[in-house]
Design a protein around this motif. Structure first.
Motif, PDB file in Angstrom:
ATOM      1  N   VAL A  54      63.949  49.202  -1.444  1.00 10.40           N
ATOM      2  CA  VAL A  54      64.863  49.558  -2.529  1.00 10.40           C
ATOM      3  C   VAL A  54      64.401  48.876  -3.808  1.00 10.40           C
ATOM      4  N   ILE A  55      64.328  49.645  -4.883  1.00 11.77           N
ATOM      5  CA  ILE A  55      64.066  49.107  -6.217  1.00 11.77           C
ATOM      6  C   ILE A  55      65.347  49.245  -7.020  1.00 11.77           C
ATOM      7  N   VAL A  56      65.825  48.146  -7.571  1.00 12.49           N
ATOM      8  CA  VAL A  56      67.016  48.177  -8.421  1.00 12.49           C
ATOM      9  C   VAL A  56      66.561  48.118  -9.868  1.00 12.49           C
ATOM     10  N   GLY A  57      66.879  49.169 -10.621  1.00 19.09           N
ATOM     11  CA  GLY A  57      66.430  49.280 -11.998  1.00 19.09           C
ATOM     12  C   GLY A  57      65.530  50.488 -12.137  1.00 19.09           C
ATOM     13  N   GLY A  58      65.723  51.249 -13.207  1.00 18.72           N
ATOM     14  CA  GLY A  58      64.955  52.479 -13.369  1.00 18.72           C
ATOM     15  C   GLY A  58      64.038  52.477 -14.563  1.00 18.72           C
ATOM     16  N   GLY A  59      63.561  51.299 -14.964  1.00 15.17           N
ATOM     17  CA  GLY A  59      62.685  51.218 -16.120  1.00 15.17           C
ATOM     18  C   GLY A  59      61.231  51.418 -15.767  1.00 15.17           C
ATOM     19  N   ASN A  60      60.371  51.011 -16.700  1.00 11.93           N
ATOM     20  CA  ASN A  60      58.940  51.219 -16.526  1.00 11.93           C
ATOM     21  C   ASN A  60      58.392  50.523 -15.288  1.00 11.93           C
ATOM     22  N   ALA A  61      58.867  49.301 -15.028  1.00  3.96           N
ATOM     23  CA  ALA A  61      58.384  48.564 -13.860  1.00  3.96           C
ATOM     24  C   ALA A  61      58.689  49.335 -12.579  1.00  3.96           C
ATOM     25  N   GLY A  77      60.333  59.185   2.056  1.00  2.37           N
ATOM     26  CA  GLY A  77      61.424  58.898   2.973  1.00  2.37           C
ATOM     27  C   GLY A  77      61.715  57.434   3.179  1.00  2.37           C
ATOM     28  N   ARG A  78      61.001  56.550   2.466  1.00  4.23           N
ATOM     29  CA  ARG A  78      61.175  55.123   2.711  1.00  4.23           C
ATOM     30  C   ARG A  78      61.630  54.361   1.468  1.00  4.23           C
ATOM     31  N   LEU A  79      61.478  54.967   0.292  1.00  5.28           N
ATOM     32  CA  LEU A  79      61.742  54.271  -0.959  1.00  5.28           C
ATOM     33  C   LEU A  79      62.951  54.859  -1.675  1.00  5.28           C
ATOM     34  N   CYS A  80      63.827  53.965  -2.145  1.00  4.77           N
ATOM     35  CA  CYS A  80      65.014  54.369  -2.911  1.00  4.77           C
ATOM     36  C   CYS A  80      65.028  53.582  -4.216  1.00  4.77           C
ATOM     37  N   ILE A  81      65.279  54.273  -5.327  1.00  5.22           N
ATOM     38  CA  ILE A  81      65.404  53.630  -6.638  1.00  5.22           C
ATOM     39  C   ILE A  81      66.824  53.812  -7.137  1.00  5.22           C
ATOM     40  N   VAL A  82      67.472  52.714  -7.471  1.00  8.03           N
ATOM     41  CA  VAL A  82      68.864  52.719  -7.943  1.00  8.03           C
ATOM     42  C   VAL A  82      68.850  52.364  -9.423  1.00  8.03           C
ATOM     43  N   THR A  83      69.322  53.244 -10.276  1.00  7.29           N
ATOM     44  CA  THR A  83      69.259  53.019 -11.718  1.00  7.29           C
ATOM     45  C   THR A  83      70.565  53.369 -12.417  1.00  7.29           C
ATOM     46  N   LYS A  84      70.837  52.663 -13.501  1.00  6.63           N
ATOM     47  CA  LYS A  84      72.029  52.962 -14.296  1.00  6.63           C
ATOM     48  C   LYS A  84      71.774  54.109 -15.261  1.00  6.63           C
ATOM     49  N   GLU A  85      70.509  54.478 -15.450  1.00  7.97           N
ATOM     50  CA  GLU A  85      70.175  55.530 -16.404  1.00  7.97           C
ATOM     51  C   GLU A  85      70.270  56.917 -15.775  1.00  7.97           C
ATOM     52  N   ALA A  86      70.313  57.903 -16.644  1.00  4.55           N
ATOM     53  CA  ALA A  86      70.389  59.296 -16.196  1.00  4.55           C
ATOM     54  C   ALA A  86      69.005  59.922 -16.101  1.00  4.55           C
ATOM     55  N   TYR A  87      67.969  59.125 -16.420  1.00  5.21           N
ATOM     56  CA  TYR A  87      66.615  59.666 -16.490  1.00  5.21           C
ATOM     57  C   TYR A  87      65.684  58.933 -15.536  1.00  5.21           C
ATOM     58  N   ALA A  88      64.634  59.635 -15.108  1.00  2.00           N
ATOM     59  CA  ALA A  88      63.577  58.991 -14.341  1.00  2.00           C
ATOM     60  C   ALA A  88      62.860  57.997 -15.254  1.00  2.00           C
ATOM     61  N   PRO A  89      62.206  56.980 -14.691  1.00  2.00           N
ATOM     62  CA  PRO A  89      61.533  55.948 -15.499  1.00  2.00           C
ATOM     63  C   PRO A  89      60.629  56.532 -16.577  1.00  2.00           C
ATOM     64  N   TYR A  90      60.658  55.889 -17.750  1.00  2.00           N
ATOM     65  CA  TYR A  90      59.865  56.361 -18.884  1.00  2.00           C
ATOM     66  C   TYR A  90      59.268  55.175 -19.631  1.00  2.00           C
ATOM     67  N   GLU A  91      58.308  55.481 -20.503  1.00  2.00           N
ATOM     68  CA  GLU A  91      57.614  54.453 -21.284  1.00  2.00           C
ATOM     69  C   GLU A  91      58.519  54.033 -22.450  1.00  2.00           C
ATOM     70  N   ARG A  92      59.221  52.943 -22.244  1.00  2.00           N
ATOM     71  CA  ARG A  92      60.277  52.514 -23.174  1.00  2.00           C
ATOM     72  C   ARG A  92      59.810  52.227 -24.607  1.00  2.00           C
ATOM     73  N   LEU A 137      68.834  57.355  -7.176  1.00  2.00           N
ATOM     74  CA  LEU A 137      70.277  57.277  -7.397  1.00  2.00           C
ATOM     75  C   LEU A 137      70.494  56.992  -8.881  1.00  2.00           C
ATOM     76  N   TYR A 138      70.765  58.054  -9.637  1.00  2.00           N
ATOM     77  CA  TYR A 138      70.935  57.933 -11.076  1.00  2.00           C
ATOM     78  C   TYR A 138      72.354  57.505 -11.444  1.00  2.00           C
ATOM     79  N   GLU A 139      72.479  56.851 -12.585  1.00  4.27           N
ATOM     80  CA  GLU A 139      73.768  56.481 -13.180  1.00  4.27           C
ATOM     81  C   GLU A 139      74.698  55.787 -12.175  1.00  4.27           C
ATOM     82  N   ASP A 140      74.131  54.915 -11.367  1.00  2.00           N
ATOM     83  CA  ASP A 140      74.938  54.222 -10.361  1.00  2.00           C
ATOM     84  C   ASP A 140      74.372  52.816 -10.139  1.00  2.00           C
ATOM     85  N   PRO A 141      74.533  51.922 -11.128  1.00  2.00           N
ATOM     86  CA  PRO A 141      73.937  50.589 -11.018  1.00  2.00           C
ATOM     87  C   PRO A 141      74.539  49.763  -9.889  1.00  2.00           C
TER      88      PRO A 141
END
Length: 481
Positions: A54-61, A77-92, A137-141
């Protein structure tokens, strides 16, 4: 482990693995993936709340970490990313540069700058994550963690059990207190796309913009405001722009450039409050000396603080902030890692603990961490500090500015060049070159900088001071390698 239910379909991207063994388990990629796919075929009706990674945070890292999982064949099937943003990671970095350009100057927009285009990689759009079997998991910190049970709880109440956890929550913008107007309509902070969208909406109607802060954010936003042909003022308490890096002499060159572009600069000025007009919208900035500056749009760029969120128990560094990690980005809790802006890590080259808020470190720390987690890699992270900025890059700008810095800004300085067309600053301590900044260099010259900064050659300061051009100065230090 949750019970098998024939009535429940397999959720896209869910892991069938239950984290009960050592959280530092490093599977063999080929055998583990084969076993996993066998289980998925045999128990396609199984669904639970377990996630292997699980990765918590949806930023560049997070985006670069996801790419590294994919490269190792351990994402599907093994990796989950949980982010507060509505977008997939981007170059901030785009948010304070091309994203703020007016429409007639070709502004940046998603999906154009999704991770990992900043380093020349494949653009990881939302569809990319679906294709790779990565659950988003978008918009669900995450709001809480149970370290003993290895579980996370999100704002929506979702419970996730993890095997290995990577904290990539980044940093949050430092804000003005509400009591001095920090939350007034028309007052902006920039950390994500929603923030940038809100600012662009204000710039479309603005007449007078005040930018608070003389660092990276302040300089980049002020330069973008010039592209809108707005009355722009930049205010900061320090003696000169970007005081944590620029020398007074170098800063003066940039201040003159901004003033030539119509930006008014107020140095050494404190802000007492942001004042609202009769409609409740920000109308002026009141300075510490009692004077006021009219403004219908105010942008605050006074730094950021690590987003440690619910992870204080993992172990914080009280000196540099953030979550303490070792050279493999492991925290004091087995199976939990931290990367990017939020990580306080050993800066090996200078033998100190540091926390670096920069896209280059976000990318590299993510890749190093995941490689250490998934493979036999044991060498520690050896990061060379790197910073850059690009301003006035919009169409019609009389001069586009791009500088790069590598190394450590300690010791005495030697400045070579007249800024038109280029300038270089060298930091020398105990006879060794420690850091170098170059403005408007050629691609070949920029490529030389990290080699110089990492090698730290002994240089002849007197000879360097006599160099008649940036090119000659770079030849002198190159010859010292």
């Amino acid at each position: 482990m949750a019970a098998i239910s024939n009535s429940l379909p397999l959720k896209h991207g869910l892991s069938l693995w239950c984290p009960q063994s050592s959280a530092l388990h490093r599977p063999n990629p080929s055998s583990s993936l084969l076993t996993f796919r066998t289980f998925r075929r045999c128990y396609a009706a199984f669904a639970n709340d377990n996630r292997e990674y699980v990765i918590v945070g949806g930023g560049n890292a997070a985006g670069y970490a996801a790419r590294t999982f994919v490269e190792h064949g351990l994402a599907d099937g093994r990796l989950c990313i949980v982010t507060k943003e509505a977008y997939a990671p981007y170059e901030r970095p785009a948010l304070t540069k091309a994203y703020l350009f007016p429409q007639d100057k070709k502004p940046a927009r998603l999906p154009g700058f999704h991770t990992c285009v900043g380093s020349g990689g494949e653009r990881q759009t939302p569809e990319w994550y679906k294709e790779k079997g990565i659950e988003m998991l978008y918009e669900d910190p995450v709001k809480s963690i149970d370290i003993e049970q290895q579980t996370l709880t999100t704002n929506s109440g979702k419970l996730l059990k993890y095997g290995s956890l990577i904290i990539a929550t980044g940093a949050t913008a430092s804000r003005f207190p509400e009591k001095i107007g920090g939350n007034l309509p028309g007052v902006h902070y920039i950390r994500d796309v929603a923030d940038a969208d809100s600012l662009v909406s204000s710039l479309e109607k603005a007449r007078k913009v005040v930018v608070v802060g003389g660092g990276y954010i302040g300089m980049e936003v002020a330069a973008a405001a010039v592209g809108w042909q707005l009355d722009t003022t930049i205010i900061f308490p320090e003696d000169h722009l970007l005081q944590r890096l620029f020398t007074p002499s170098l800063a003066r060159r940039y201040e003159e450039l901004y003033q030539k572009n119509g930006v008014k600069i107020l140095k050494g000025s404190s802000i007492k409050s942001l004042e609202a007009g009769s409609n409740g919208h920000v109308a002026s900035v009141k300075l510490g000396d009692g004077s006021t500056i009219e403004a219908d749009t105010v942008v605050i760029g006074i730094g950021a603080k690590p987003a440690v969120g619910p992870f204080e128990r993992v172990g914080l560094n009280t000196e540099v902030g953030g979550i303490q990690v070792d050279g493999l980005f492991r925290t004091s809790v087995p199976g939990i890692f931290a990367i990017g802006d939020v990580a306080a890590f050993p800066l090996k080259i200078y033998n100190r603990i540091a926390r670096v808020e920069h896209v280059d470190h976000a990318r590299r720390s993510a890749q190093h961490c995941v490689k250490a987690l998934l493979s036999a890699q044991t060498h520690t992270y050896d990061y060379l500090p790197y910073f850059y900025s690009r301003v006035f890059e919009y169409e019609g700008s009389p001069r586009k500015v791009w500088w790069q810095f590598f190394g450590d800004n300690v010791g005495e300085t030697v400045e070579v060049g007249n800024f038109d067309p280029k300038i270089a600053t060298f930091w020398i301590e105990s006879g060794k070159l420690k850091g170098v900044l170059l403005e408007s260099g050629s691609p070949e010259e920029f490529q030389l900088l990290p080699t110089l900064a990492r090698s730290q050659p002994v240089v002849d300061k007197a000879k360097l001071q006599k160099a008649s051009s940036v090119e000659e100065a770079l030849d002198i230090v190159k010859a010292s390698l």
